[in-house]
Design a protein around this motif. Structure first.
Motif, PDB file in Angstrom:
ATOM      1  N   LYS A  76     -50.059 -92.396  -8.453  1.00 13.20           N
ATOM      2  CA  LYS A  76     -51.043 -92.929  -7.508  1.00 13.20           C
ATOM      3  C   LYS A  76     -51.566 -94.295  -7.907  1.00 13.20           C
ATOM      4  CE  LYS A  76     -52.621 -88.416  -5.875  1.00 13.20           C
ATOM      5  NZ  LYS A  76     -53.794 -87.524  -5.669  1.00 13.20           N
ATOM      6  N   ASN A  77     -51.052 -94.826  -9.007  1.00 16.64           N
ATOM      7  CA  ASN A  77     -51.491 -96.146  -9.485  1.00 16.64           C
ATOM      8  C   ASN A  77     -53.006 -96.207  -9.664  1.00 16.64           C
ATOM      9  OD1 ASN A  77     -48.839 -97.004  -9.409  1.00 16.64           O
ATOM     10  ND2 ASN A  77     -49.036 -98.000  -7.416  1.00 16.64           N
ATOM     11  N   THR A  78     -53.560 -95.154 -10.200  1.00 13.67           N
ATOM     12  CA  THR A  78     -55.005 -95.071 -10.304  1.00 13.67           C
ATOM     13  C   THR A  78     -55.427 -94.512 -11.662  1.00 13.67           C
ATOM     14  OG1 THR A  78     -55.176 -94.688  -7.923  1.00 13.67           O
ATOM     15  CG2 THR A  78     -57.105 -94.145  -9.243  1.00 13.67           C
ATOM     16  N   ALA A  79     -56.476 -95.107 -12.204  1.00 10.66           N
ATOM     17  CA  ALA A  79     -57.124 -94.586 -13.397  1.00 10.66           C
ATOM     18  C   ALA A  79     -58.495 -94.040 -13.005  1.00 10.66           C
ATOM     19  CB  ALA A  79     -57.268 -95.679 -14.452  1.00 10.66           C
ATOM     20  N   TYR A  80     -58.962 -93.076 -13.785  1.00  9.67           N
ATOM     21  CA  TYR A  80     -60.223 -92.402 -13.452  1.00  9.67           C
ATOM     22  C   TYR A  80     -61.149 -92.348 -14.667  1.00  9.67           C
ATOM     23  CZ  TYR A  80     -57.293 -90.707  -9.635  1.00  9.67           C
ATOM     24  OH  TYR A  80     -56.444 -90.621  -8.567  1.00  9.67           O
ATOM     25  N   LEU A  81     -62.430 -92.273 -14.371  1.00  8.24           N
ATOM     26  CA  LEU A  81     -63.414 -92.072 -15.426  1.00  8.24           C
ATOM     27  C   LEU A  81     -64.507 -91.148 -14.900  1.00  8.24           C
ATOM     28  CD1 LEU A  81     -64.079 -92.964 -18.372  1.00  8.24           C
ATOM     29  CD2 LEU A  81     -65.728 -94.556 -17.342  1.00  8.24           C
ATOM     30  N   PRO A  82     -64.283 -89.839 -14.992  1.00  6.44           N
ATOM     31  CA  PRO A  82     -65.377 -88.923 -14.671  1.00  6.44           C
ATOM     32  C   PRO A  82     -66.441 -89.023 -15.752  1.00  6.44           C
ATOM     33  CG  PRO A  82     -63.235 -87.805 -14.682  1.00  6.44           C
ATOM     34  CD  PRO A  82     -63.044 -89.140 -15.324  1.00  6.44           C
ATOM     35  N   MET A  83     -67.702 -89.120 -15.298  1.00  3.44           N
ATOM     36  CA  MET A  83     -68.809 -89.285 -16.224  1.00  3.44           C
ATOM     37  C   MET A  83     -69.817 -88.174 -15.978  1.00  3.44           C
ATOM     38  SD  MET A  83     -69.306 -93.416 -15.908  1.00  3.44           S
ATOM     39  CE  MET A  83     -69.895 -93.326 -14.218  1.00  3.44           C
ATOM     40  N   ASN A  84     -70.071 -87.389 -17.005  1.00  2.00           N
ATOM     41  CA  ASN A  84     -71.027 -86.292 -16.918  1.00  2.00           C
ATOM     42  C   ASN A  84     -72.233 -86.562 -17.808  1.00  2.00           C
ATOM     43  OD1 ASN A  84     -69.307 -84.720 -15.216  1.00  2.00           O
ATOM     44  ND2 ASN A  84     -68.117 -84.145 -17.009  1.00  2.00           N
ATOM     45  N   SER A  85     -73.292 -85.826 -17.549  1.00  3.30           N
ATOM     46  CA  SER A  85     -74.511 -85.935 -18.360  1.00  3.30           C
ATOM     47  C   SER A  85     -74.928 -87.389 -18.524  1.00  3.30           C
ATOM     48  CB  SER A  85     -74.286 -85.282 -19.733  1.00  3.30           C
ATOM     49  OG  SER A  85     -73.902 -83.934 -19.595  1.00  3.30           O
ATOM     50  N   LEU A  86     -74.973 -88.086 -17.429  1.00  5.14           N
ATOM     51  CA  LEU A  86     -75.293 -89.510 -17.483  1.00  5.14           C
ATOM     52  C   LEU A  86     -76.717 -89.737 -17.975  1.00  5.14           C
ATOM     53  CD1 LEU A  86     -73.453 -90.601 -14.263  1.00  5.14           C
ATOM     54  CD2 LEU A  86     -73.122 -91.633 -16.508  1.00  5.14           C
ATOM     55  N   LYS A  87     -76.877 -90.834 -18.704  1.00  4.78           N
ATOM     56  CA  LYS A  87     -78.171 -91.194 -19.281  1.00  4.78           C
ATOM     57  C   LYS A  87     -78.634 -92.527 -18.698  1.00  4.78           C
ATOM     58  CE  LYS A  87     -76.826 -89.035 -23.658  1.00  4.78           C
ATOM     59  NZ  LYS A  87     -76.645 -89.249 -25.118  1.00  4.78           N
ATOM     60  N   PRO A  88     -79.924 -92.788 -18.670  1.00  2.33           N
ATOM     61  CA  PRO A  88     -80.421 -94.076 -18.139  1.00  2.33           C
ATOM     62  C   PRO A  88     -79.800 -95.284 -18.844  1.00  2.33           C
ATOM     63  CG  PRO A  88     -82.223 -92.528 -18.314  1.00  2.33           C
ATOM     64  CD  PRO A  88     -81.036 -91.857 -18.957  1.00  2.33           C
ATOM     65  N   GLU A  89     -79.500 -95.151 -20.122  1.00  2.00           N
ATOM     66  CA  GLU A  89     -78.882 -96.275 -20.841  1.00  2.00           C
ATOM     67  C   GLU A  89     -77.439 -96.518 -20.417  1.00  2.00           C
ATOM     68  OE1 GLU A  89     -80.418 -93.623 -22.174  1.00  2.00           O
ATOM     69  OE2 GLU A  89     -79.398 -92.923 -24.011  1.00  2.00           O
ATOM     70  N   GLY A  90     -76.921 -95.661 -19.574  1.00  2.00           N
ATOM     71  CA  GLY A  90     -75.593 -95.862 -19.017  1.00  2.00           C
ATOM     72  C   GLY A  90     -75.601 -96.762 -17.788  1.00  2.00           C
ATOM     73  N   THR A  91     -76.768 -97.212 -17.371  1.00  2.00           N
ATOM     74  CA  THR A  91     -76.865 -98.131 -16.236  1.00  2.00           C
ATOM     75  C   THR A  91     -76.194 -99.451 -16.578  1.00  2.00           C
ATOM     76  OG1 THR A  91     -78.902 -97.144 -15.400  1.00  2.00           O
ATOM     77  CG2 THR A  91     -78.458 -99.440 -14.796  1.00  2.00           C
ATOM     78  N   ALA A  92     -75.201 -99.814 -15.776  1.00  5.28           N
ATOM     79  CA  ALA A  92     -74.406-101.010 -16.069  1.00  5.28           C
ATOM     80  C   ALA A  92     -73.419-101.226 -14.938  1.00  5.28           C
ATOM     81  CB  ALA A  92     -73.647-100.854 -17.393  1.00  5.28           C
ATOM     82  N   VAL A  93     -72.789-102.375 -14.977  1.00  3.93           N
ATOM     83  CA  VAL A  93     -71.601-102.596 -14.148  1.00  3.93           C
ATOM     84  C   VAL A  93     -70.408-102.128 -14.966  1.00  3.93           C
ATOM     85  CG1 VAL A  93     -70.168-104.271 -12.947  1.00  3.93           C
ATOM     86  CG2 VAL A  93     -72.670-104.531 -12.947  1.00  3.93           C
ATOM     87  N   TYR A  94     -69.614-101.272 -14.371  1.00  2.00           N
ATOM     88  CA  TYR A  94     -68.445-100.724 -15.044  1.00  2.00           C
ATOM     89  C   TYR A  94     -67.187-101.424 -14.533  1.00  2.00           C
ATOM     90  CZ  TYR A  94     -71.171 -96.996 -17.155  1.00  2.00           C
ATOM     91  OH  TYR A  94     -72.080 -96.293 -17.908  1.00  2.00           O
ATOM     92  N   TYR A  95     -66.371-101.844 -15.485  1.00  2.00           N
ATOM     93  CA  TYR A  95     -65.143-102.569 -15.162  1.00  2.00           C
ATOM     94  C   TYR A  95     -63.934-101.812 -15.684  1.00  2.00           C
ATOM     95  CZ  TYR A  95     -68.315-106.564 -14.639  1.00  2.00           C
ATOM     96  OH  TYR A  95     -69.341-107.409 -14.265  1.00  2.00           O
ATOM     97  N   CYS A  96     -62.865-101.807 -14.905  1.00  2.00           N
ATOM     98  CA  CYS A  96     -61.601-101.345 -15.458  1.00  2.00           C
ATOM     99  C   CYS A  96     -60.747-102.563 -15.779  1.00  2.00           C
ATOM    100  CB  CYS A  96     -60.871-100.393 -14.529  1.00  2.00           C
ATOM    101  SG  CYS A  96     -60.241-101.120 -13.005  1.00  2.00           S
ATOM    102  N   ALA A  97     -59.837-102.376 -16.708  1.00  2.00           N
ATOM    103  CA  ALA A  97     -59.010-103.477 -17.169  1.00  2.00           C
ATOM    104  C   ALA A  97     -57.629-102.954 -17.538  1.00  2.00           C
ATOM    105  CB  ALA A  97     -59.653-104.147 -18.384  1.00  2.00           C
ATOM    106  N   ALA A  98     -56.631-103.814 -17.402  1.00  2.00           N
ATOM    107  CA  ALA A  98     -55.247-103.458 -17.726  1.00  2.00           C
ATOM    108  C   ALA A  98     -54.724-104.377 -18.819  1.00  2.00           C
ATOM    109  CB  ALA A  98     -54.371-103.577 -16.482  1.00  2.00           C
ATOM    110  N   GLY A  99     -54.043-103.785 -19.767  1.00  2.00           N
ATOM    111  CA  GLY A  99     -53.480-104.561 -20.872  1.00  2.00           C
ATOM    112  C   GLY A  99     -52.259-103.882 -21.445  1.00  2.00           C
ATOM    113  N   THR A 100     -51.745-104.446 -22.525  1.00  2.00           N
ATOM    114  CA  THR A 100     -50.511-103.918 -23.104  1.00  2.00           C
ATOM    115  C   THR A 100     -50.761-102.751 -24.050  1.00  2.00           C
ATOM    116  OG1 THR A 100     -50.631-105.618 -24.800  1.00  2.00           O
ATOM    117  CG2 THR A 100     -49.261-106.086 -22.867  1.00  2.00           C
ATOM    118  N   VAL A 101     -51.911-102.748 -24.693  1.00  2.00           N
ATOM    119  CA  VAL A 101     -52.228-101.647 -25.615  1.00  2.00           C
ATOM    120  C   VAL A 101     -53.676-101.217 -25.393  1.00  2.00           C
ATOM    121  CG1 VAL A 101     -50.546-102.207 -27.402  1.00  2.00           C
ATOM    122  CG2 VAL A 101     -52.760-103.323 -27.417  1.00  2.00           C
TER     123      VAL A 101
END
Length: 122
Positions: A76-101
């Protein structure tokens, strides 16, 4: 070239869950390791999680280990990040990135999405 588009961010209460997705287009998705990073206001970008091209190896920041789970579906050409038990300090802009390693360094990734906002209220 790889184009990445994140989705799934939003507003959630502390203790809640969200699932981020990263849809890729362009060069074969399975050629790349994928990483998730986040940047909170006034702070530097930080590593969250990474996964190798096959999905067989995953890596996490200590702050999210046991709560977040990185995965990918190469069909599906898709990556996922399920996030549980989120905390207020997790407030942010989340970015995905592609690389060789699947490194923890942002500089190892050549391609980045535009980011998706995650806000965790207390």
């Amino acid at each position: 070239q790889v184009q990445l588009v994140e989705s799934g961010g939003g507003l959630v209460q502390a203790g809640g869950s969200l699932r981020l997705s990263c849809a890729a287009s362009g060069r074969p998705f399975s050629s790349y390791a994928m990483g998730w990073f986040r940047q909170a206001p006034g702070k530097e970008r930080e590593f969250v999680a990474a996964i190798d091209w096959s999905g067989g190896s995953t890596y996490y920041a200590d702050s999210v280990k046991g709560r977040f789970t990185i995965s990918r579906d190469n069909a599906k050409n898709t990556a996922y990040l399920p996030m549980n038990s989120l905390k207020p300090e997790g407030t942010a802009v989340y970015y995905c990135a592609a690389g060789t390693v699947p490194l923890r360094l942002g500089s190892a990734y050549a391609y980045w999405g535009q980011g998706t906002q995650v806000t965790v209220s207390s």
